[in-house]
Design a protein around this motif. Structure first.
Motif, PDB file in Angstrom:
ATOM      1  N   GLU A   1       7.189  32.313 -60.543  1.00 26.97           N
ATOM      2  CA  GLU A   1       8.430  31.600 -60.264  1.00 26.97           C
ATOM      3  C   GLU A   1       8.060  30.275 -59.596  1.00 26.97           C
ATOM      4  OE1 GLU A   1      11.884  32.300 -60.507  1.00 26.97           O
ATOM      5  OE2 GLU A   1      11.226  33.832 -61.946  1.00 26.97           O
ATOM      6  N   HIS A   2       8.689  29.199 -60.016  1.00 23.36           N
ATOM      7  CA  HIS A   2       8.419  27.886 -59.435  1.00 23.36           C
ATOM      8  C   HIS A   2       9.715  27.340 -58.844  1.00 23.36           C
ATOM      9  CE1 HIS A   2       4.280  27.462 -60.984  1.00 23.36           C
ATOM     10  NE2 HIS A   2       4.719  28.269 -61.924  1.00 23.36           N
ATOM     11  N   VAL A   3       9.665  27.039 -57.555  1.00 27.12           N
ATOM     12  CA  VAL A   3      10.868  26.678 -56.805  1.00 27.12           C
ATOM     13  C   VAL A   3      10.664  25.309 -56.162  1.00 27.12           C
ATOM     14  CG1 VAL A   3      12.355  27.316 -54.871  1.00 27.12           C
ATOM     15  CG2 VAL A   3      11.366  29.102 -56.331  1.00 27.12           C
ATOM     16  N   THR A   4      11.674  24.459 -56.237  1.00 35.81           N
ATOM     17  CA  THR A   4      11.665  23.178 -55.546  1.00 35.81           C
ATOM     18  C   THR A   4      12.488  23.283 -54.271  1.00 35.81           C
ATOM     19  OG1 THR A   4      11.438  21.932 -57.607  1.00 35.81           O
ATOM     20  CG2 THR A   4      12.264  20.737 -55.697  1.00 35.81           C
ATOM     21  N   LEU A   5      11.876  22.896 -53.161  1.00 34.91           N
ATOM     22  CA  LEU A   5      12.562  22.884 -51.870  1.00 34.91           C
ATOM     23  C   LEU A   5      13.037  21.456 -51.612  1.00 34.91           C
ATOM     24  CD1 LEU A   5      10.001  25.075 -49.914  1.00 34.91           C
ATOM     25  CD2 LEU A   5      12.232  25.805 -50.784  1.00 34.91           C
ATOM     26  N   ARG A   6      14.292  21.202 -51.884  1.00 35.52           N
ATOM     27  CA  ARG A   6      14.841  19.854 -51.788  1.00 35.52           C
ATOM     28  C   ARG A   6      14.885  19.381 -50.329  1.00 35.52           C
ATOM     29  NH1 ARG A   6      14.555  17.629 -56.754  1.00 35.52           N
ATOM     30  NH2 ARG A   6      15.091  19.227 -58.328  1.00 35.52           N
ATOM     31  N   GLY A   7      14.371  18.175 -50.110  1.00 36.00           N
ATOM     32  CA  GLY A   7      14.392  17.592 -48.780  1.00 36.00           C
ATOM     33  C   GLY A   7      13.257  18.027 -47.878  1.00 36.00           C
ATOM     34  N   SER A   8      12.347  18.853 -48.395  1.00 41.40           N
ATOM     35  CA  SER A   8      11.241  19.365 -47.590  1.00 41.40           C
ATOM     36  C   SER A   8       9.948  18.659 -47.936  1.00 41.40           C
ATOM     37  CB  SER A   8      11.069  20.871 -47.809  1.00 41.40           C
ATOM     38  OG  SER A   8      12.148  21.591 -47.253  1.00 41.40           O
ATOM     39  N   GLY A   9       9.040  18.654 -46.956  1.00 36.76           N
ATOM     40  CA  GLY A   9       7.735  18.051 -47.139  1.00 36.76           C
ATOM     41  C   GLY A   9       6.666  19.078 -47.438  1.00 36.76           C
ATOM     42  N   HIS A  10       5.421  18.702 -47.148  1.00 35.71           N
ATOM     43  CA  HIS A  10       4.279  19.547 -47.481  1.00 35.71           C
ATOM     44  C   HIS A  10       4.311  20.886 -46.748  1.00 35.71           C
ATOM     45  CE1 HIS A  10       0.258  20.675 -48.610  1.00 35.71           C
ATOM     46  NE2 HIS A  10      -0.102  20.797 -47.347  1.00 35.71           N
ATOM     47  N   THR A  11       4.670  20.857 -45.487  1.00 37.37           N
ATOM     48  CA  THR A  11       4.836  22.086 -44.702  1.00 37.37           C
ATOM     49  C   THR A  11       6.330  22.213 -44.402  1.00 37.37           C
ATOM     50  OG1 THR A  11       2.601  21.935 -43.788  1.00 37.37           O
ATOM     51  CG2 THR A  11       4.198  23.234 -42.544  1.00 37.37           C
ATOM     52  N   PRO A  12       7.037  23.052 -45.146  1.00 41.15           N
ATOM     53  CA  PRO A  12       8.504  22.971 -45.192  1.00 41.15           C
ATOM     54  C   PRO A  12       9.266  23.803 -44.174  1.00 41.15           C
ATOM     55  CG  PRO A  12       7.739  24.506 -46.853  1.00 41.15           C
ATOM     56  CD  PRO A  12       6.502  23.965 -46.164  1.00 41.15           C
ATOM     57  N   PHE A  13       8.581  24.564 -43.322  1.00 38.48           N
ATOM     58  CA  PHE A  13       9.257  25.576 -42.518  1.00 38.48           C
ATOM     59  C   PHE A  13      10.178  24.992 -41.454  1.00 38.48           C
ATOM     60  CE2 PHE A  13       4.899  26.881 -43.703  1.00 38.48           C
ATOM     61  CZ  PHE A  13       5.271  27.610 -44.822  1.00 38.48           C
ATOM     62  N   PHE A  14       9.848  23.833 -40.945  1.00 38.23           N
ATOM     63  CA  PHE A  14      10.736  23.165 -39.997  1.00 38.23           C
ATOM     64  C   PHE A  14      11.798  22.347 -40.717  1.00 38.23           C
ATOM     65  CE2 PHE A  14       7.068  24.120 -37.394  1.00 38.23           C
ATOM     66  CZ  PHE A  14       7.619  24.474 -36.170  1.00 38.23           C
ATOM     67  N   ASP A  15      11.504  21.911 -41.942  1.00 39.81           N
ATOM     68  CA  ASP A  15      12.475  21.131 -42.713  1.00 39.81           C
ATOM     69  C   ASP A  15      13.644  21.982 -43.185  1.00 39.81           C
ATOM     70  OD1 ASP A  15      10.948  18.744 -42.580  1.00 39.81           O
ATOM     71  OD2 ASP A  15       9.738  19.370 -44.295  1.00 39.81           O
TER      72      ASP A  15
END
Length: 262
Positions: free
Chosen positions: A231-245
């Protein structure tokens, strides 16, 4: 025996969280409590990062072996694995060895071109060098939204929104990590994951569309080509390390991967 400092909380099926180069287990804090409500969460400091003792010879492969040895020693059998950046590839490699029930990789390394790999190595290397030079001034620099934006845009999609204390913790730990330079150097010889047992388990590749370190447009496309069954998912508005974004989306992606394993 490899002993790794780790944070363990919750109960249920085990999830092991694997950080990227220069980070430590606390990079996962935005989603740990959410996950721990349903699962046992084990967030590790890889050797040479956080408070875990460095290896004599640090590469992506030796870090992978050290984590496999740690999981075996802890009696953690085929956990769900989640990794970011270098940790994403480590998770995929362990999954290929048949050591995982599922793998969720957030912006994993090794889906780059040669130019993309060099950009990653040089950018991170210079960032660590700058953090060391500016160490006395980091509290002041990262105490402002402008300073966080300038200093941490390489890693986060919304660095200005980070808590100043969190930003300082992230920067100082990257500066101090004994495993940073050798692990980064080993990227030159790091290869894409073997498919192996990955074909038999749920795999998700999640990529922030603001990732400028491992560029979203090109590297996520290559990941889709190399791992077409994932599965390939795009996290909109997130950067390389997305957990805080976007912690809620990051946690949701991981939970959905685990559900597919059932």
């Amino acid at each position: 025996m490899t002993t790794l400092h780790h944070h363990r909380v919750g109960a249920g099926e085990p999830i092991v969280l694997i950080h990227g180069v220069g980070a430590q287990w606390r990079i996962w804090k935005p989603i740990i409590d959410t996950l721990a409500a349903s699962y046992e969460v084990i967030a590790v400091d890889l050797p040479g990062f956080g408070t875990s003792t460095p290896l004599a010879h640090t590469t992506v492969d030796t870090l992978t072996d050290a984590l496999a040895e740690f999981l075996s020693a802890q009696g953690i059998d085929r956990p769900h694995l989640a990794g970011n950046s270098m940790g994403g590839l480590i998770g995929l490699n362990l999954g290929a060895r048949g050591l995982a029930r599922s793998v969720t990789a957030y912006s994993p390394i090794a889906f780059w071109s040669t130019a993309g790999r060099i950009w990653c190595q040089q950018s991170l290397g210079r960032s660590q060098a700058l953090a060391r030079v500016l160490r006395p001034a980091l509290p002041a620099v990262l105490g402002t939204a402008v300073g966080r934006t300038v200093f941490l845009t390489l890693i986060f999609g919304k660095p200005w929104a980070l808590n100043a204390h969190v930003a300082l913790d992230i920067a100082t730990n990257a500066a101090d990590a004994a495993g940073f330079a050798p692990a980064l150097a080993s990227f030159t010889d790091t290869e894409l994951p073997e498919t192996g047992s990955l074909a038999d388990i749920p795999v998700t590749i999640a990529w922030g569309n603001r990732d400028i370190l491992l560029t979203y447009a090109t590297q996520s496309r290559r990941a889709r080509a190399v791992l077409p069954n994932a599965e390939h998912v795009t996290l909109r508005g997130s950067g390389h390390t997305p957990f805080f974004d976007d912690p809620s989306s990051c946690a949701r992606v991981l939970r959905e991967t685990i559900e597919r394993a059932r």
